[in-house]
Design a protein around this motif. Sequence first.
Motif: not given
Length: 646
Positions: A499-522
């Motif tokens: 369950d915790l693994t699924g929550c972590a994956g869902e949070i990662r998907r939410v985070v990536d949807g809010l802002r592309p992680p590639a933009l962290d490098q500019g």
Amino acid sequence: MARWSTAAARWGCLVLVLLAAAGFLVGPSGRVDAPLDMLLALAGGFLPVGLFLIRAQPGHAVARLVLATGMLAAGAVAAVAWSGAVVPAWVTQWAWWPAVALVPLALLFFPDGALPSPRWRPLAVVLAGCAAAGTLALAVAAAQHPRSLLTSGESGSPLAHLLVRGVIAVALALIVAALLVVASLLRRARGAEPLVRRQLACMLPAGVLFAAGVVLDAAGVSGALVPGLVALPLGIGLAVLRFRLGDLDLVVNRALVWLVMTLLVLGVYAVGIGLAGSRLHSGGSTVVASALATGLVAAGFDPVRRAVQRAVDRLLFGDRDAPHLVLQRLGRRMQEAGDPGTMLDQLVVTLADALRVPYVRMLVDTSDGSYVTAAHGRPQPELTAFALLAHGERVGSLEVAPRRAGEVFTPAERTLLRDVASQAGIAAQAHRLTLALQRSRQDLVLAREEERLRIRRDLHDGLGPALVGTRMQVRAAQAGAGAAGADEVAAMLAAAVDDLTGCAGEIRRVVDGLRPPALDQGLPAALRQQAGAVLAGLPHDVVVEGDLTGLPAAVEVALYRIGAEALSNVARHAGAGRCDVLLRQCGDEVLLRVADDGRGGRLGRDGGVGLESMRLRAAELGGRLDLGSGSGGTTVTATIPLHRLG
């Protein structure tokens, strides 16, 4: 006294012109040979310019010398016209000399009417002496040969022979003095103020034409000196009119009217004499024809003058004397406009064309200050402002440049401009409301992206690590329980870990949807990474120009999404052999261009993220998306302004 002298000069010029015209029309036959083309060039160039200057600056040395040159040349032309008689023929032998000799003297005093320095005074004396000595010598020498002194080579008595040789020596001295005048102009140009330097630069084309004319004349080309002789007074006039040695608006107006009326009078006079003379065959036919032509001119002079005056006023000042026409034209242009911004663009263009002013701009007041929303013409340092009012509130200003530096608008022009400003106030208010709405929309987009960035950081830095830590603890408990043989506890802990693994994956998907992680490098690095992943195997290049650090989050996300979609379309649809990406910040805007050399055509859609989605992302931030597609490939260009996003 100055007014009387100016009036006398004007009427004197008119008499000389009419006398010359009458001589060519009805004068006696047997005219002597004379350099008529040169005299006409001097009279036609120096006479009107001299009238301009003498009206504005009666005591100005350049004005007096230019007018004297023109009048002497006109007198010489009149003498040629009547040279069938002995006395005018004698005048033609010497009257051209002072007209020519005064030209370098006028240039010595140009442009401010004073000598460059006191040490140039001897040169002025030499030039004046050459004019006087040559004129006197030719007049005396021509007494015995009034028709052929300059053409037959005969000099008559020993005194006349001596005088002709003296004139040749004076001519050589005049040439040397003229070269020294040119040297004085060049020397003055090097050390002069910018205004005087620009005035002197007006003489450069005339100098080039005159020098070329001298060379061609020496080579035997007929009339080669004419362009240079006409250009000299025009250069002086241009310097005066453009750089304001005098306030000549009224002078130019009246002089143009005078010039047009003179040409019309001469034309009507000539036609009248021709028509009347062809039908009168008596001995007094010339007198009768002249009387009839004079009556015709007198009858039509006043109405024609009024028509010419109106035409010249409109040429110089536009429609300032017909405000209803200006307002009517503005109303028609504003009705044709589709939005308030276009209305203001049409207004400044129409106003500049109607009033013949060099620059008009419209400023709109906002909460961030005033900024230019419409402009037409070349910017000028001096502007006159008129308030834009809507419902009693100031919403901006209309700023108009006068026609020349230092000039002020007349009361009639100021009234017209105030009327125009009152009409434009409502359009400026509508445009201001449109800008406010656009700013609100941009603020919402900025706030949304900044909030999404904050939530992403909170999830990534707060809840994400907590869930990961919990999962690690449960795994540790699972390992310990298994060792103790508690199989059921181990199974429960295994389910919690899943369950915790699924929550972590869902949070990662939410985070990536809010802002592309590639933009962290500019943004530049993100676009390079995306191009490398999507265009694998396809030659491509990502070029970055300008400083792109510190871009608003909304701008980075919008440009990244637009670029990703455009690169995807290149890979899927273009069939291209190469793709180039340009990311550039120039001034207050950021530009992203994706260009390929494929077959062009449609842009694809992926989950609804297609051309319309890219345009919407750009429009949300006040930008635009341009698409160019053809046989040479497809180009997608997104431009987003930054001056409204700070």
